[in-house]
Design a protein around this motif. Structure first.
Motif, PDB file in Angstrom:
ATOM      1  N   TYR A  53       2.958  -9.743 -10.647  1.00  0.00           N
ATOM      2  CA  TYR A  53       4.725  -9.551  -9.816  1.00  0.00           C
ATOM      3  C   TYR A  53       5.231 -11.103  -9.586  1.00  0.00           C
ATOM      4  O   TYR A  53       6.775 -10.841  -9.921  1.00  0.00           O
ATOM      5  CB  TYR A  53       4.499  -8.537  -9.391  1.00  0.00           C
ATOM      6  N   ASN A  70       5.449  -7.504 -16.885  1.00  0.00           N
ATOM      7  CA  ASN A  70       5.322  -6.668 -17.768  1.00  0.00           C
ATOM      8  C   ASN A  70       3.427  -6.162 -17.800  1.00  0.00           C
ATOM      9  O   ASN A  70       3.413  -4.966 -17.701  1.00  0.00           O
ATOM     10  CB  ASN A  70       5.517  -6.567 -19.668  1.00  0.00           C
ATOM     11  N   LYS A  73       8.352   3.738 -15.541  1.00  0.00           N
ATOM     12  CA  LYS A  73       8.190   2.066 -14.631  1.00  0.00           C
ATOM     13  C   LYS A  73       8.529   2.675 -13.150  1.00  0.00           C
ATOM     14  O   LYS A  73       7.824   2.620 -12.430  1.00  0.00           O
ATOM     15  CB  LYS A  73       9.003   0.953 -14.894  1.00  0.00           C
ATOM     16  N   ASN A 107       3.017  -4.126 -14.218  1.00  0.00           N
ATOM     17  CA  ASN A 107       3.702  -2.608 -14.033  1.00  0.00           C
ATOM     18  C   ASN A 107       3.406  -1.890 -15.122  1.00  0.00           C
ATOM     19  O   ASN A 107       2.659  -0.876 -14.957  1.00  0.00           O
ATOM     20  CB  ASN A 107       5.337  -2.436 -15.062  1.00  0.00           C
ATOM     21  N   GLU A 164       5.810   2.886 -10.109  1.00  0.00           N
ATOM     22  CA  GLU A 164       6.549   1.870  -9.106  1.00  0.00           C
ATOM     23  C   GLU A 164       6.524   3.453  -7.958  1.00  0.00           C
ATOM     24  O   GLU A 164       5.787   2.731  -6.345  1.00  0.00           O
ATOM     25  CB  GLU A 164       7.385   1.581  -9.193  1.00  0.00           C
ATOM     26  N   LYS A 168       0.767   0.761 -13.041  1.00  0.00           N
ATOM     27  CA  LYS A 168       0.132   2.546 -13.437  1.00  0.00           C
ATOM     28  C   LYS A 168      -0.563   2.775 -13.654  1.00  0.00           C
ATOM     29  O   LYS A 168      -1.301   3.920 -13.266  1.00  0.00           O
ATOM     30  CB  LYS A 168       0.917   2.064 -15.050  1.00  0.00           C
TER      31      LYS A 168
END
Length: 594
Positions: free
Chosen positions: A567, A577, A20, A580, A24, A584
């Motif tokens: 988000y 979730n 994560k 994220n 990020e 990615k």
């Protein structure tokens, strides 16, 4: 629970946390990478549309492109991921973005004649160039983009190109602009004010009104004193001792008056038909222009063969007129021999500003005039119109049309006169052109013109010769072959290759069912830029639909924005979730495919 099990769970949680965090961190670079990619595209576009200093623009464009390539190479390697975790690297990347912005603005200024004259001289340009290249090299070292740092030999070669280009442009400006001293900026400002009035207060625009009693009939009448259509003729009158043409106004609305107000500001150039004002003749509203005794350049070459030395002089003077228009930010939009009027002394005058506009104004839509103008139209314009899209217009388009005019005048016939509309579209958009062949006389001059025409109608816009280089070439040609005589010869005397004396007027077919201009085309999918604009306007519903639709097509940036909405909980329910996961995917997408 055993210690081994606890250890495994801890390692699993730590691994997820690292993934994560990596997503990020790398995701934070995505807007910067997107910005860099956009800036490089914009710099390339400026290079493509450059009116002058094309070599300098090319150097800056190549630097930007090389940096983009180095950036993509860097992100593709797993071992470079450590750099993206460093705060200093992020700061260096931000400086790189700022440097590209400076390069973009510098390229924009040096690529336009009006901006170059206003802001720069050769010394300032060279100093700014050296400052920017030094800043660029520093950014490349800080980002470890070593492939983008030029070696000493390359730097010397680029510096030499810059010096040669600046010498050339200064020579052009000295030869051309000294005639008008410092009046360009004042005139450009007046035209800009008129353009603003057109949009905001059209009723305030006034065109000079001439009392009809001041327009006297000639004391000696000639057959040529009346020309044009029988039911709407252009007539000669005498105004304050000067021969003038009174041309009927077909549509006496504010649009005509606004355009005439702009044309009235172009009196400084001796190569643009002078407009005196509007009046009334025989109960008809008319525009009053200076009289061109020999009618249009097309009329002239239909009646006579024109000596090659005289052709050089006429084309050079047309180039002066176009240079003047460009200096005051005007596109003519319809360059061809029929729109060049000729005085008794064979002086060419740019005329018919029906489609002309300030360069900052909306592009004139010529989709309904294709039959009339397509033979002189640039391939990129033809392609857009034939695809039913709005065709943008740049100075490269104007240069292409000028090249077609030169071909028309050299061979004394309209281009593609035996081809129909659909055939012309296929011919030109596939990179084909009219034939460049030699006639019987003055072959050295013809060879020079063939080279010039070939440079002007290049298929790729950025490869076309710049106006300043063309002007210098024509002036050298004129110095070598001066026009010492009038140069009007008996029709057919030059034995021009393929000149067809039987065709007096071009006749084009109407559109058929196979070629339709579709003005009702609507995009089923909003672009990301449009989605971002909706987000800024707080239209979260519209923005979400745009980001969601584009993310399903695989766009990394769209996935980033979709993740951002999930988000933050904009319009849709929060799902950190899924957000994220999208971050990615976006990071992987940028670092693999961008």
């Amino acid at each position: 629970m055993s210690n081994n099990r606890i250890s495994q769970d801890f390692m699993k949680d730590a691994a997820i946390s690292v993934v994560k965090t990596t997503a990020e961190i790398i995701g934070s670079y995505i807007p910067l990478i997107h910005s860099v990619t956009t800036l490089v595209t914009e710099i390339y576009q400026l290079y493509e549309n450059a009116e002058c200093n094309k070599e300098i623009c090319s150097i800056m464009m190549e630097r930007a492109k090389t940096a983009e390539f180095a950036m993509n190479m860097m992100k593709d390697k797993k071992e470079n991921e450590k750099y993206y975790r460093q705060k200093e690297y992020y700061v260096a990347f931000k400086k790189f973005e700022i440097c590209l912005n400076k390069i973009k603005h510098f390229t924009d200024k040096v690529s336009k004649l009006k901006d170059y004259k206003k802001f720069f001289n050769a010394t300032k340009v060279k100093n700014e160039y050296e400052k920017l290249t030094a800043e660029y090299d520093t950014c490349m070292r800080d980002l470890h983009f070593t492939i983008a740092i030029a070696n000493e030999r390359a730097r010397e070669d680029d510096s030499k190109k810059v010096d040669e280009t600046l010498t050339h442009i200064e020579n052009y400006l000295e030869k051309f602009t000294h005639v008008f001293e410092d009046k360009f900026d004042e005139l450009a400002q007046e035209i800009s004010i008129l353009k603003t009035q057109q949009n905001e207060n059209p009723s305030e625009i006034r065109v000079e009104r001439i009392n009809s009693n001041e327009l006297m009939e000639p004391t000696v009448h000639k057959d040529t004193d009346i020309r044009g259509l029988k039911n709407n003729p252009i007539v000669k009158r005498i105004y304050k001792g000067i021969e003038v043409a009174c041309k009927p106004i077909k549509n006496s609305d504010e649009y005509i008056h606004r355009e005439l107000a702009i044309i009235g500001k172009l009196f400084l150039s001796p190569n643009i038909l002078k407009f005196y004002g509007i009046s009334n003749v025989d109960n008809n509203e008319v525009m009053v222009f200076e009289w061109a005794e020999r009618a249009s350049l097309k009329d002239l070459y239909d009646k006579y063969d024109i000596a090659w030395s005289r052709k050089i002089q006429i084309i050079l003077d047309i180039c002066r007129g176009i240079s003047f228009l460009r200096s005051v930010n005007i596109f003519h939009h319809d360059i061809r021999c029929e729109n060049i009027l000729i005085t008794k002394a064979l002086e060419p005058k740019l005329a018919n500003f029906k489609y002309a506009r300030p360069t900052s104004a909306t592009t004139t839509d010529l989709s309904k005039q294709l039959n009339e103008v397509i033979r002189w139209m640039a391939p990129e314009q033809i392609k857009r119109y034939s695809n039913g899209k709005k065709a943008g217009y740049t100075f490269n388009c104007e240069m292409f049309s000028f090249g077609m005019l030169i071909w028309e005048f050299c061979y004394e016939r309209i281009p593609y006169q035996k081809l129909g509309l659909k055939e012309i579209i296929d011919h030109v958009t596939n990179g084909k052109r009219e034939r460049l062949s030699l006639g019987k006389f003055d072959k050295k001059i013809q060879e020079k013109f063939i080279k010039i025409i070939d440079r002007m109608w290049q298929h790729e816009p950025h490869k076309r010769i710049t106006l300043s280089k063309l002007f210098i070439r024509l002036e050298k040609l004129h110095t070598t072959y001066p026009a010492n005589a009038l140069g009007l010869l008996e029709n057919g005397a030059l034995e021009l290759t393929e000149k067809d004396k039987l065709i007096e007027k071009d006749k084009l077919p109407e559109f058929n069912d196979e070629f339709v201009i579709n003005d009702d085309f609507s995009k089923p999918l909003l672009s990301l830029d449009e989605g971002i604009t909706l987000h800024k306007k707080k239209d979260h519903a519209g923005a979400w639909k745009c980001f969601n639709d584009n993310s399903e097509l695989g766009s990394p940036l769209a996935k980033y924005w979709k993740g951002y909405y999930l988000y933050e909980g904009y319009y849709v329910q929060k799902d950190i979730n899924l957000a994220n996961m999208l971050f990615k995917e976006a990071a992987d997408g940028f670092f693999i495919y961008l």
